[in-house]
Design an enzyme around this catalytic site. Structure first.
Site, PDB file in Angstrom:
ATOM      1  N   SER A  41     -29.559  51.231 -25.764  1.00 53.11           N
ATOM      2  CA  SER A  41     -29.475  52.138 -26.899  1.00 53.11           C
ATOM      3  C   SER A  41     -29.940  53.547 -26.504  1.00 53.11           C
ATOM      4  O   SER A  41     -29.388  54.134 -25.581  1.00 53.11           O
ATOM      5  CB  SER A  41     -30.288  51.570 -28.075  1.00 53.11           C
ATOM      6  N   ASP A 153     -24.851  48.010 -30.325  1.00 48.45           N
ATOM      7  CA  ASP A 153     -26.143  48.438 -29.768  1.00 48.45           C
ATOM      8  C   ASP A 153     -26.840  47.344 -28.946  1.00 48.45           C
ATOM      9  O   ASP A 153     -27.020  46.217 -29.404  1.00 48.45           O
ATOM     10  CB  ASP A 153     -27.039  48.850 -30.942  1.00 48.45           C
TER      11      ASP A 153
END
Length: 255
Positions: A41, A153
């Site tokens: 991320s 993510d």
């Protein structure tokens, strides 16, 4: 074989991940060799920019100029509130269209196949698309389709990708974990989605201890992911945490 340097595992954490910049600044100051970066991320975003040629100081100056309008693009898709095209374009601009093969040090980022629930390590091809994938918070950004997989993510399953950093042999693995703090107030749809994601990540953290050779934990407290008005505070937190750990890093490198 002698240790070559450090392999960094940079955690997810939204805007809290800007603390990674402070860590990088201190490692540069002490001339600690970085042999590879694994990011999830926001850790993947910062890792990609650094591996594209930005110094820690250049990164700090860069993110100070970013505004929400630069990366927010509302979507008509049913898969996410934001299309993510602006984010991908921004990363492509900042990295000058580079690929993983251009990265120095070598970079790997983590995403998640949302249909299979499995970790996907991205380490080849264009950077921008992969970085958008690792940072596509479910419900906020539309997922990214790559090689027939729908990716979101990396923090969903692997907040601090120590396992990926360990694939870089003969290195000291240093993890940077910016933690999870919940908002005391929820006032919007964005807040609800971010808070839901943070609750999931907080519980995941309890069952996934970070087992690196050195763990750096910047004390950033609560800062909502959509805000980028605390850059100096976050970078300073990263610097302070790395300064506290630098003696141990140097000792382990030299032992």
């Amino acid at each position: 074989m002698k240790t070559q340097g450090i392999a960094l595992a940079l955690s997810a954490g939204g805007s809290r991940g800007l603390a990674h910049i402070g860590v990088l600044k201190v490692l540069e100051r002490y001339q600690i060799p970085i042999s590879g970066i694994a990011g999830s991320s926001m850790g993947g975003v910062i890792g990609a920019l650094y591996a594209s040629g930005y110094s820690g100081e250049m990164l700090e100056n860069l993110v100070k100029r970013i505004r929400r309008t630069h990366w927010i693009d509302f979507s008509v898709s049913r898969m996410g509130l934001l299309a993510g095209k602006k984010l991908e374009g921004l990363i492509n601009l900042f990295t000058q269209g580079k690929s993983f093969e251009d990265c120095r040090p070598p970079l790997q980022v983590v995403a998640v196949d949302i249909e299979k629930g499995t970790e996907v390590v991205l380490n080849s091809g264009p950077l921008a698309r992969a970085i958008r994938a690792t940072a596509s918070v479910p419900g906020i950004f539309s997922p990214v389709v790559m090689d027939g997989r729908i990716l979101v993510d990396g923090g969903v399953v692997n907040r601090v990708p120590v396992n990926v950093a360990r694939t870089m042999p003969h290195n000291l693995v240093v993890a940077v974990d910016v933690g999870v703090d919940l908002s005391p107030q929820v006032n919007s749809m964005f807040d609800v989605l971010f808070q839901t994601f943070d609750i999931m990540v907080r519980d995941l953290r309890r069952y996934q201890p970070v087992e690196a050779d050195v763990v750096i934990e910047p004390q950033v407290g609560f800062i909502r992911d959509a805000h980028f008005g605390h850059v100096e505070e976050l970078v300073r937190a990263g610097e302070e945490a790395c300064e506290q750990a630098i003696g141990l890093i140097m000792q382990k490198l030299n032992s």
